[in-house]
Design an enzyme around this catalytic site. Structure first.
Site, mmCIF file in Angstrom:
data_model
loop_
_atom_site.group_PDB
_atom_site.id
_atom_site.type_symbol
_atom_site.label_atom_id
_atom_site.label_comp_id
_atom_site.label_asym_id
_atom_site.label_seq_id
_atom_site.Cartn_x
_atom_site.Cartn_y
_atom_site.Cartn_z
ATOM 1 N NE ARG A 103 48.123 84.959 61.564
ATOM 2 C CZ ARG A 103 48.673 85.837 62.404
ATOM 3 N NH1 ARG A 103 49.779 86.473 62.068
ATOM 4 N NH2 ARG A 103 48.119 86.078 63.579
ATOM 5 C CD GLU A 142 52.259 84.097 67.487
ATOM 6 O OE1 GLU A 142 51.122 83.940 67.033
ATOM 7 O OE2 GLU A 142 52.506 84.865 68.424
ATOM 8 C CD GLU A 314 54.477 88.732 67.025
ATOM 9 O OE1 GLU A 314 53.321 88.831 67.483
ATOM 10 O OE2 GLU A 314 54.739 88.089 65.998
ATOM 11 C CD GLU A 362 47.196 91.042 63.181
ATOM 12 O OE1 GLU A 362 48.222 91.726 62.983
ATOM 13 O OE2 GLU A 362 47.222 89.849 63.536
HETATM 14 C C1 GAL Z 1 50.713 87.254 66.899
HETATM 15 C C2 GAL Z 1 51.232 87.121 65.486
HETATM 16 C C3 GAL Z 1 51.333 88.464 64.795
HETATM 17 C C4 GAL Z 1 50.087 89.270 65.042
HETATM 18 C C5 GAL Z 1 49.899 89.436 66.524
HETATM 19 C C6 GAL Z 1 48.708 90.289 66.884
HETATM 20 O O1 GAL Z 1 50.089 86.087 67.299
HETATM 21 O O2 GAL Z 1 52.491 86.498 65.461
HETATM 22 O O3 GAL Z 1 51.517 88.265 63.409
HETATM 23 O O4 GAL Z 1 48.996 88.651 64.450
HETATM 24 O O5 GAL Z 1 49.698 88.179 67.083
HETATM 25 O O6 GAL Z 1 48.603 90.419 68.275
#
Ligand code: GAL
Length: 635
Positions: A103, A142, A314, A362
Site C-alpha cells: 500500500r 496514515e 485506531e 496482518e
Molecule cells: C496502522 C494502519 C492500519 C493497520 C494497523 C496495524 O498503521 O493504519 O491499516 O495496518 O496499522 O496495526
C-alpha cells in the site's frame, strides 16, 4: 466520548455483516470506520463502479443505528491504475521504485495521481456524501506510513523546483540564503536544482530543510484537494485523518488546519518495542505500554488540532504484528488506554480492528474478535465501559499547567544535522513531557508563536528557529520558562545568526552560547543525582549558574523567570530543572511513583496504573482496577 471500530465488510461474507453490526452495538460501539482500503472493490476497472456491496454494507450498519466514518481509498491505488501510469509510484532515496503489492505506493507530487485521487474521492463523496449514516470522513490513511512522504521521483523534482521558485523568487536569493558559495554549489536557475538524495556526501542542510518543508506541503495540499471535494459533496460532515505515533514526516499543525478533528492511531505496545526506549522500560512496560506513550500523542495532537478536537481512530486491542516482539496487553489495559484517551479529551476511541483477518499481511494482528468470529479478550473489557467514565457534570475546564512548544521543523533540523548520535527535538520533547507527567501535571502542546497567557510554565525542549512571533510571545509571557539546547541557533534557512544562539532570546535568557559540543557515551559530568550527558553548551552572559556539576560544569543557567538547560534535556537533569521551574510557577505538583500517572479532569483526577505490579496500584488504592477517577474532595 464515543467508541468506534475499524471494519472491513469486504473481508467477510455478506451473511455475517448483520451479526457483526449487532455485536458492535451490544458492546457500546456507535461509530464504524469503513472503506479506506476498498478501491479495487469499489472500482474494479477504470470507470467501472461496483457500489452494490458498499450500499448493502452501509445499510446493514445503518439499520443497527451505527454512524459511519467513510474513508477515501487513496492509500491503496489498484493495479489497473499503476499499470496505466507506472510513474505514479514514489522513488525511494536510492532511486528505486516503491512497487505495487502492499500500500501507499504513490508519489504525492504526481499530477496524474492527484487527478485520479480527486476523481475517486468525488465518486465516493457524491455517492454517499448525503447519506444519513455517513457522519464523517477519513481522508486517505496514515499519510507517511512506511516512510512515504518523501519521494525522489521526477514528479517530485519538478514540483520542488516550482516550490523553490515561488518561495525564493530569485535564484540569487536562494544561493545566498543557502550559502551555496560553499563547495561551489551555486545554481544559475531553479531548473538546475535536483533533489538532495544521491549526492557524494551530505547535501547542504538548507537544501534538505527546503525539501522537508516542500514534502510536508505536498501532503497538506494533497489532503486539501480531498477536503475541498468532501466539503462540497458532503456538507456538514466532519473530516478527519489518522496521524501516527512518533512520526514527524509532515507538519501536523498545518495538516490539521484543514480538518475538523485530528485522529491518531495508538499502538502503545508496538511503539514501545519499535522506538527508542531503554531495555529496562521495554521489559517493564512490555504488556502495559510506557506510561507516557499514548498520553504524549493525545496531548500533542490535541495541540495540533484546529479547535482542539481530536480522537483515536485506531486503538491497539491485543498483540500487533509489526513490532520486533508482539506481546499481549495485561488484562484491563485496553480499558485503561480507552479511559486515558477520555481523560485527555478524545471525542472517539475506535479499535483497530473488528475481527482478526485470516489472510494477507496482518494475520497476526488481533482484533476485538478472533479470526473465527468469537470475541477476543478486549471485547469484554470495552463493552459498556462508557458508563464507567466520569459523567459530564464532573467535567469542565481542565487545569492548565504547562505547555511544551514543539515545531515540526525543529525535528527536521535535528534529523538533518544531529551533531551527536540520536539527538532529536522530538525525543527531547518526549523527555520534557515525561518529566512534567512524573510531577502529576497536565500538559498542553503548541507550536512556537502561540498565545501563552493561560499557562504558568512554558517548556521549549529544542527550537532551532525562533521566529519573531515566537520571541515576542515569550518576551510577553509572565510565567516560568525552560529552554533547551540549540534554541535560537539557526535562521529559517539553516544559517547561524550573527548574534549566535539563542538569537532573539538573548535578553530573555541572559546568555550567549559561545560553543556547543556533543558528548560520547561515558563522557559525562556528574552532578548531585543527575549528569550532563550527550550535549554541552558553553555560555557567556549575566545568567547565573543554578545547577553545577562536581567539576564545576554548569548544567542549568537561570536569568529572572527563565532557565536554560545547557545539556541534552532528558533523564534526571531535565526532571530536576522542570521540577525547579514548576515549583517557582506554583503548579500543583504530585510526584508520581514509577508507573503511576495522574490527569486532572474537571473537578477531580484520573489516576492510571501502568505498573505491572499490584503494589503500585495499592499506592493509590486502585487495585483491582487499573484506573480510578477521584473527585477533588477525596484527594
Ligand atoms: C496502522 C494502519 C492500519 C493497520 C494497523 C496495524 O498503521 O493504519 O491499516 O495496518 O496499522 O496495526
Amino acid at each position: 466520548m464515543q467508541l468506534g471500530v475499524c471494519y472491513y465488510p469486504e473481508h467477510w461474507p455478506e451473511e455475517r455483516w448483520a451479526t457483526d453490526a449487532a455485536m458492535m452495538r451490544a458492546a457500546g460501539i456507535s461509530r464504524v470506520r469503513i472503506g479506506e482500503f476498498a478501491w479495487s472493490r469499489i472500482e474494479p476497472e477504470r470507470g467501472v463502479f461496483d457500489w452494490g456491496w458498499l450500499d448493502r454494507a452501509i445499510e446493514t450498519l445503518h439499520r443497527e443505528g451505527l454512524e459511519i466514518i467513510l474513508g477515501t481509498p487513496t492509500a491503496t491505488p489498484p493495479k489497473w491504475l499503476v499499470d496505466i501510469m507506472p510513474d505514479m509510484v514514489a522513488l525511494d532515496r536510492d532511486g528505486a521504485p516503491r512497487r505495487f503489492g502492499s500500500r501507499r505506493h504513490y508519489c504525492f507530487s504526481h499530477a496524474g495521481y492527484r487527478v485520479e485521487a480527486a476523481r475517486i474521492t468525488r465518486a465516493v463523496a457524491e455517492k454517499y456524501g448525503r447519506h444519513d449514516a455517513v457522519t464523517a470522513w477519513q481522508t486517505d490513511n496514515e499519510y507517511g506510513c512506511h516512510d512515504t512522504v518523501q519521494s525522489f521521483s521526477a514528479a517530485a523534482r519538478d514540483a520542488f523546483r516550482e516550490w523553490l521558485a515561488s518561495r525564493y523568487g530569485d535564484i540569487g536569493a536562494l544561493n545566498t540564503a543557502w550559502g551555496n558559495v560553499f563547495w561551489s554549489m551555486e545554481y544559475r536557475s531553479f531548473g538546475e536544482i535536483d533533489l538532495p538524495n544521491l549526492t557524494v556526501t551530505e547535501a547542504n542542510p538548507a537544501h534538505w530543510l527546503a525539501f522537508r518543508r516542500f514534502s510536508s506541503d505536498q501532503v497538506v495540499s494533497f489532503n486539501r484537494a480531498q477536503v475541498d471535494i468532501l466539503r462540497e459533496a458532503s456538507p456538514g460532515r466532519d473530516i478527519l485523518h489518522n496521524a501516527m505515533g512518533f512520526y514527524t514526516g509532515y507538519d501536523h499543525f498545518d495538516l490539521a488546519q484543514d480538518l475538523d478533528c485530528l485522529g491518531w492511531d495508538s499502538y502503545p505496545l508496538g511503539f514501545l518495542e519499535t522506538f527508542r526506549f531503554s531495555e529496562h522500560d521495554k521489559h517493564r512496560y512490555a504488556r502495559t505500554g510506557h506510561p507516557d506513550i499514548a498520553a504524549f500523542h493525545h496531548d500533542l495532537y490535541r495541540g495540533c488540532a484546529k479547535d482542539g478536537r481530536w480522537c483515536v481512530l485506531e486503538q491497539q486491542p491485543g498483540p500487533v504484528n509489526w513490532a520486533r516482539h508482539n506481546p499481549a496487553p495485561l488484562p484491563g489495559m485496553v480499558n485503561l488506554w480507552t479511559a486515558e484517551a477520555a481523560a485527555h479529551g478524545a471525542e472517539l476511541v475506535s479499535y483497530f480492528r473488528w475481527r482478526q483477518a485470516p489472510f494477507a499481511q496482518e494475520q497476526m494482528h488481533a482484533g476485538l474478535l478472533r479470526p473465527d468470529g468469537e470475541p477476543a479478550p478486549a471485547l469484554s473489557e470495552i463493552s459498556g465501559m462508557l458508563g464507567s467514565l466520569p459523567s459530564p457534570d464532573k467535567t469542565g475546564p481542565r487545569e492548565k499547567h504547562a505547555v511544551i512548544l514543539f515545531d515540526y521543523a525543529a525535528e527536521w533540523m535535528t534529523q538533518i544535522q544531529p551533531q551527536g548520535e540520536g539527538l532529536s527535538a522530538l525525543w527531547a520533547a518526549f523527555s520534557c513531557y515525561e518529566a512534567l507527567r512524573t510531577l502529576g501535571l497536565n500538559v498542553d502542546f503548541a507550536r512556537s508563536g502561540a498565545e501563552l497567557e493561560s499557562y504558568a510554565l512554558v517548556v521549549i525542549p529544542c527550537l532551532p528557529i525562533v521566529s519573531d512571533a515566537a520571541a515576542s510571545s515569550l518576551n510577553a509571557f509572565a510565567g516560568q520558562i525552560v529552554v533547551g539546547p540549540r534554541t535560537g541557533s539557526r535562521d529559517t534557512d539553516f544559517r547561524i545568526p550573527d548574534s549566535l544562539a539563542p538569537g532573539p532570546l538573548h535578553d530573555l535568557l541572559g546568555l550567549t552560547v559561545t560553543k556547543s559540543e556533543s558528548l560520547r557515551p561515558g563522557l559525562t559530568h556528574e552532578g548531585d543525582g543527575w549528569e550532563i550527558a550527550r550535549w554541552l553548551d558553553h555560555v557567556e552572559g549575566s545568567a547565573e549558574a543554578e545547577l553545577v556539576a562536581k567539576d564545576g560544569t554548569v548544567a542549568c543557567w537561570k536569568h529572572g523567570r527563565a532557565r536554560t538547560c545547557a545539556t541534552w534535556p532528558e533523564g534526571k537533569i531535565i526532571k530536576q530543572i522542570i521540577g525547579l521551574a514548576a515549583k517557582d510557577a506554583e503548579l500543583p505538583v504530585h510526584p508520581m511513583p514509577e508507573g503511576l500517572r495522574r490527569v486532572s479532569f474537571g473537578k477531580g483526577s484520573y489516576w492510571f496504573n501502568y505498573g505491572p505490579e499490584a503494589n503500585i496500584a495499592k499506592a493509590r488504592e486502585i487495585s483491582p482496577a487499573r484506573w480510578v477517577y477521584e473527585p477533588d474532595s477525596k484527594e
